[in-house]
Enzyme design. Sequence first.
Site, short mmCIF file in Angstrom:
data_model
loop_
_atom_site.label_atom_id
_atom_site.label_comp_id
_atom_site.label_asym_id
_atom_site.label_seq_id
_atom_site.Cartn_x
_atom_site.Cartn_y
_atom_site.Cartn_z
N ASP A 291 0.93 -1.33 0.15
CA ASP A 291 0.10 0.05 -0.07
C ASP A 291 1.11 1.20 0.06
O ASP A 291 1.44 1.55 0.76
CB ASP A 291 -0.94 -0.08 1.10
CG ASP A 291 -2.01 1.12 1.44
OD1 ASP A 291 -2.24 1.68 0.29
OD2 ASP A 291 -2.27 1.46 2.63
N ASP B 9 -3.02 2.20 -5.85
CA ASP B 9 -1.88 2.28 -5.06
C ASP B 9 -1.87 1.13 -4.00
O ASP B 9 -1.15 1.14 -3.11
CB ASP B 9 -1.84 3.58 -4.18
CG ASP B 9 -2.91 3.61 -2.99
OD1 ASP B 9 -3.97 3.06 -3.30
OD2 ASP B 9 -2.55 4.10 -1.89
N GLU B 10 -2.56 0.16 -4.33
CA GLU B 10 -2.82 -1.02 -3.39
C GLU B 10 -3.05 -2.59 -3.96
O GLU B 10 -3.90 -2.66 -4.95
CB GLU B 10 -3.96 -0.80 -2.54
CG GLU B 10 -3.92 -1.05 -1.11
CD GLU B 10 -5.25 -0.70 -0.54
OE1 GLU B 10 -5.74 -1.73 0.11
OE2 GLU B 10 -5.94 0.46 -0.84
MG MG Z 1 -2.49 3.80 0.20
#
Ligand code: MG
Length: 365
Positions: free
Chosen positions: A11, A106-107
């Site tokens: 993350d 983003d993960e």
């Molecule tokens: Mg994040």
Amino acid sequence: MQATRKIIHVDMDAFFAAVEQRDDPKLKGKPVIVGGLPNSRGVVATCSYEARKYGIHSAMPSSIAKRKCPHAIFIKTNMEKYRAVSKQIMQIFLSFTDLVEPLALDEAYLDVTENKVGINSATLIAKQIKKRIFAETKLTASAGVSYNKFLAKVASGYQKPNGLTVVTPENADAFIDNIPIGDFFGVGKVTEEKFLQLGVKNGKDLRQLSEETLIREFQERGRTLYQNVRGVDERRVNPNRKRKSLGKETTLRENISNIHDMLPIIERLSENVSERLQAQQLVGKCIVVKVKFADFSQRTRRMTLDNYTNDKTTIFHYAEKLLHEFNLEDQSVRLLGVTTTELASAQTSRRKKANIKVYEQLKLF
Ligand SMILES: [Mg+2]
């Protein structure tokens, strides 16, 4: 019995804000808020760690964020830019394993039980991933390493930013003991309060509750909690997960009966749905609004659009229409939800952009 899996959840730290700080040195060390501008009715998408010190968090209305930190720097969301960085990161993941399941720009979850680099230690792989992300993007990520998705995800959030947390089968119970009840999968604000009233503050307390009690109080979610608190989560890392619908609902802190008080909530939900659709490069054709009343009965209304969209203004526009169609007339409402269904990939639906333009023109007139 299958062999123990090795799962990593990666993350990025304060992703949108970190990208903006990277690209403009003047923003370094400053409270930066990416999302709606303070004079708009928009919300915070991501904020820098400097802004979090003022109690600002994502999904907070930007006007409130401005009040909490008047000198914060507000920047409009630039999805194109974040998507480009996201591509770089996903390429790095794919160089380690094909079992990558993105959850957002983003993960992602990675299953590295078998991997392309021939490294046995998932911890070592996580270290290499973090190092490569930094080398190639100048951004930091946090990683959680464990033997299932639930634990990997909690672990990645455990030592942010730039953290690396490993939960092995041996130390899992001790780790789970200290997980705040609100961090368990499926526990939102309202459920959290219910648990706190029952005296359940963390994993240790949660483990004292029987499966029967949990299912009685929380239905299917209760069964998941019973398993998760025992370190059990069999969900696979699925690189081809195709969503059928994407939505967000919220139980209100207090029941409301005035439609004007519901609209900002519907707007926030629409924005959340729009951002998640965009992050996953999806578009939807059908908008659904759900209303649950004080007596727990619920109704939904849906509308199929002529064209696909993932634009927040468009989603909110139709969600608002649908809300009016309920003819709520002073009925007490306890939950609101906005969902998009009939999803398609945004890439194969290039018409999307044109539609949004048409809609914006309509609005001008
Ligand atoms: Mg994040």
